[in-house]
Design a protein around this motif. Structure first.
Motif, PDB file in Angstrom:
ATOM      1  N   THR A 158       0.872  -1.325   0.015  1.00 53.81           N
ATOM      2  CA  THR A 158       0.053   0.111   0.204  1.00 53.81           C
ATOM      3  C   THR A 158       0.882   1.287   0.003  1.00 53.81           C
ATOM      4  OG1 THR A 158      -1.963  -0.978   1.104  1.00 53.81           O
ATOM      5  CG2 THR A 158      -1.705   1.328   1.360  1.00 53.81           C
ATOM      6  N   ILE A 159       0.733   2.028  -0.934  1.00 48.95           N
ATOM      7  CA  ILE A 159       1.378   3.462  -0.965  1.00 48.95           C
ATOM      8  C   ILE A 159       0.368   4.274  -0.401  1.00 48.95           C
ATOM      9  CG2 ILE A 159       2.473   5.049  -2.490  1.00 48.95           C
ATOM     10  CD1 ILE A 159       3.254   2.924  -4.435  1.00 48.95           C
ATOM     11  N   ALA A 160       0.666   5.052   0.721  1.00 44.58           N
ATOM     12  CA  ALA A 160      -0.109   6.154   1.278  1.00 44.58           C
ATOM     13  C   ALA A 160       0.452   7.335   1.329  1.00 44.58           C
ATOM     14  CB  ALA A 160      -0.453   5.604   2.792  1.00 44.58           C
ATOM     15  N   LEU A 161      -0.379   8.451   0.745  1.00 41.69           N
ATOM     16  CA  LEU A 161       0.228   9.766   0.736  1.00 41.69           C
ATOM     17  C   LEU A 161      -0.653  10.675   1.789  1.00 41.69           C
ATOM     18  CD1 LEU A 161      -0.292  10.042  -3.324  1.00 41.69           C
ATOM     19  CD2 LEU A 161       1.574   8.826  -1.974  1.00 41.69           C
ATOM     20  N   PHE A 169      -8.627   9.823   8.696  1.00 41.39           N
ATOM     21  CA  PHE A 169      -8.880   8.903   7.770  1.00 41.39           C
ATOM     22  C   PHE A 169      -7.796   7.964   7.032  1.00 41.39           C
ATOM     23  CE2 PHE A 169     -10.462   7.691   3.499  1.00 41.39           C
ATOM     24  CZ  PHE A 169     -11.676   7.302   3.557  1.00 41.39           C
ATOM     25  N   THR A 170      -6.786   8.598   6.711  1.00 37.33           N
ATOM     26  CA  THR A 170      -5.724   7.891   5.952  1.00 37.33           C
ATOM     27  C   THR A 170      -4.876   6.783   6.972  1.00 37.33           C
ATOM     28  OG1 THR A 170      -5.398   9.521   4.379  1.00 37.33           O
ATOM     29  CG2 THR A 170      -3.686   7.856   4.570  1.00 37.33           C
ATOM     30  N   VAL A 171      -4.953   7.310   8.150  1.00 40.97           N
ATOM     31  CA  VAL A 171      -4.239   6.489   9.435  1.00 40.97           C
ATOM     32  C   VAL A 171      -5.025   5.462   9.497  1.00 40.97           C
ATOM     33  CG1 VAL A 171      -3.437   6.599  11.775  1.00 40.97           C
ATOM     34  CG2 VAL A 171      -2.715   8.402  10.091  1.00 40.97           C
ATOM     35  N   HIS A 183       1.987  -4.653   3.070  1.00 42.52           N
ATOM     36  CA  HIS A 183       3.305  -3.751   3.308  1.00 42.52           C
ATOM     37  C   HIS A 183       2.920  -2.271   3.063  1.00 42.52           C
ATOM     38  CE1 HIS A 183       5.603  -7.120   3.992  1.00 42.52           C
ATOM     39  NE2 HIS A 183       5.430  -7.655   2.678  1.00 42.52           N
ATOM     40  N   ILE A 184       3.504  -1.461   3.788  1.00 34.67           N
ATOM     41  CA  ILE A 184       2.796  -0.092   3.882  1.00 34.67           C
ATOM     42  C   ILE A 184       4.117   0.703   3.424  1.00 34.67           C
ATOM     43  CG2 ILE A 184       1.982   1.868   4.925  1.00 34.67           C
ATOM     44  CD1 ILE A 184       0.191  -0.407   4.836  1.00 34.67           C
ATOM     45  N   VAL A 185       4.017   1.508   2.448  1.00 32.06           N
ATOM     46  CA  VAL A 185       4.908   2.758   1.887  1.00 32.06           C
ATOM     47  C   VAL A 185       4.384   4.095   2.118  1.00 32.06           C
ATOM     48  CG1 VAL A 185       6.220   3.732   0.099  1.00 32.06           C
ATOM     49  CG2 VAL A 185       6.167   1.264   0.232  1.00 32.06           C
ATOM     50  N   CYS A 193       5.917  11.574  12.108  1.00 34.88           N
ATOM     51  CA  CYS A 193       4.229  11.545  11.980  1.00 34.88           C
ATOM     52  C   CYS A 193       3.695  10.377  12.334  1.00 34.88           C
ATOM     53  CB  CYS A 193       3.787  12.153  10.506  1.00 34.88           C
ATOM     54  SG  CYS A 193       4.308  11.229   9.268  1.00 34.88           S
ATOM     55  N   THR A 194       2.615  10.107  12.589  1.00 30.97           N
ATOM     56  CA  THR A 194       2.031   8.500  12.703  1.00 30.97           C
ATOM     57  C   THR A 194       2.125   7.662  11.759  1.00 30.97           C
ATOM     58  OG1 THR A 194       0.408   9.767  14.288  1.00 30.97           O
ATOM     59  CG2 THR A 194      -0.302   7.505  13.480  1.00 30.97           C
ATOM     60  N   MET A 195       1.944   8.107  10.439  1.00 33.95           N
ATOM     61  CA  MET A 195       1.994   7.400   9.290  1.00 33.95           C
ATOM     62  C   MET A 195       3.384   6.960   9.144  1.00 33.95           C
ATOM     63  SD  MET A 195      -0.369   9.276   6.427  1.00 33.95           S
ATOM     64  CE  MET A 195       0.335   8.702   5.163  1.00 33.95           C
ATOM     65  N   SER A 196       4.303   7.730   9.298  1.00 36.28           N
ATOM     66  CA  SER A 196       5.835   7.068   9.209  1.00 36.28           C
ATOM     67  C   SER A 196       6.080   5.973  10.187  1.00 36.28           C
ATOM     68  CB  SER A 196       6.776   8.461   9.584  1.00 36.28           C
ATOM     69  OG  SER A 196       8.077   8.020   9.417  1.00 36.28           O
ATOM     70  N   LYS A 197       5.308   6.214  11.517  1.00 35.29           N
ATOM     71  CA  LYS A 197       5.715   5.012  12.553  1.00 35.29           C
ATOM     72  C   LYS A 197       5.028   3.839  12.024  1.00 35.29           C
ATOM     73  CE  LYS A 197       5.875   8.570  16.232  1.00 35.29           C
ATOM     74  NZ  LYS A 197       5.259   9.055  17.402  1.00 35.29           N
ATOM     75  N   MET A 198       3.831   4.034  11.279  1.00 37.04           N
ATOM     76  CA  MET A 198       3.266   2.983  11.126  1.00 37.04           C
ATOM     77  C   MET A 198       3.984   2.118   9.550  1.00 37.04           C
ATOM     78  SD  MET A 198      -0.624   4.263  11.274  1.00 37.04           S
ATOM     79  CE  MET A 198      -1.383   2.750  11.177  1.00 37.04           C
ATOM     80  N   ALA A 199       4.529   2.831   8.642  1.00 35.45           N
ATOM     81  CA  ALA A 199       4.854   2.283   7.530  1.00 35.45           C
ATOM     82  C   ALA A 199       6.176   1.391   7.583  1.00 35.45           C
ATOM     83  CB  ALA A 199       5.150   3.535   6.612  1.00 35.45           C
ATOM     84  N   ASP A 200       6.417   0.596   6.579  1.00 36.51           N
ATOM     85  CA  ASP A 200       7.500  -0.165   6.482  1.00 36.51           C
ATOM     86  C   ASP A 200       8.722   0.498   5.974  1.00 36.51           C
ATOM     87  OD1 ASP A 200       6.550  -3.074   7.230  1.00 36.51           O
ATOM     88  OD2 ASP A 200       4.897  -2.575   5.774  1.00 36.51           O
TER      89      ASP A 200
END
Length: 243
Positions: A158-161, A169-171, A183-185, A193-200
């Motif tokens: 998953t590529i999350a922007l 919503f995105t988190v 897997h998360i990019v 940020c929260t997304m960075s911590k959740m991402a691979d």
């Protein structure tokens, strides 16, 4: 200054007062309460009641808050994107490691999913189309509750922007996809940020955020570059593997 809850609580006279203030704010900040009452054909008690509804103790406090609000709302000069672009280009080499790690995940997976909201959602949709065009079939998922088969998610990336990396919503969407085995990019404006911590893998582009009238107009040129560069590198790696 006026929340939707405040506006919905206004009666007919208070609504007329609100409409007058919206159209004549620069004038109102220099008026006496009696002057405003005469202009709007309401009583001073109506004005004081209006002030209390918007969390002001009296008319004087209301005028102070209105003046501050007007000063903050004044037109902000929009900067040229040239500076942000040139600054980003100077730092392109620093993104290569993150791009490589993201490409490794993408090339080893069967499916690619793009997510994002607002302007990031528009770019996520563009990314899905661009990746599909170079041969890596991808999909943009706007609805986090869209039913997706488990076997599709098991070997997916998953590529999350998101500019802030904190969009609830995105988190929430990332959490659901991550739990399902994807897997998360993440591509964000900063790594704290929260997304960075959740991402691979997180790629942060670090440009100055810009806001106009409450809207985030931060340049998205770095995101376009990162998406296209990843897609092209995925194509190059896949082509080498076939030869």
């Amino acid at each position: 200054m006026f929340s939707s809850e405040m506006i919905s609580s206004f009666n007919e006279l208070e609504t007329a007062l609100y409409n007058y203030i919206c159209k004549n704010g620069e004038k109102v900040v220099y008026m006496r309460i009696r002057d405003l009452a005469n202009e709007t054909h309401v009583s001073t008690s109506t004005i004081l009641r209006f002030c209390r509804k918007i969390n002001c103790e009296g008319f004087s406090e209301f005028k102070v808050k209105l003046k501050l609000h007007l000063n903050q709302s004044q037109e902000v000069k929009v900067k040229s994107s040239q500076y942000a672009l040139s600054e980003f280009v100077e730092r392109i080499e620093s993104f290569q490691e993150g791009i490589k790690r993201a490409v490794d995940l993408i090339t080893s997976c069967d499916n690619v999913i793009f997510i994002g909201t607002g302007s990031s959602g528009i770019l996520a949709e563009y990314g899905a189309r661009y990746f599909s065009s170079i041969g890596k079939l991808s999909m943009y998922v706007k609805d986090p509750y869209m039913p997706i088969q488990a076997n599709f998610l098991h070997n997916s990336t998953t590529i999350a922007l998101s500019v802030s990396g904190e969009t609830s919503f995105t988190v929430s969407h990332i959490h659901q996809l991550k739990e399902s085995g994807s897997h998360i990019v993440s591509i964000t404006n900063n790594k704290h940020c929260t997304m960075s911590k959740m991402a691979d893998v997180n790629i942060s582009y670090y440009v100055n955020e810009e806001w106009i009238n409450g809207a985030n107009i931060t340049t998205q040129m770095p995101v376009v570059y990162l998406l296209e560069e990843m897609a092209r590198e995925v194509h190059r790696v896949s082509t080498r593997g076939e030869n």
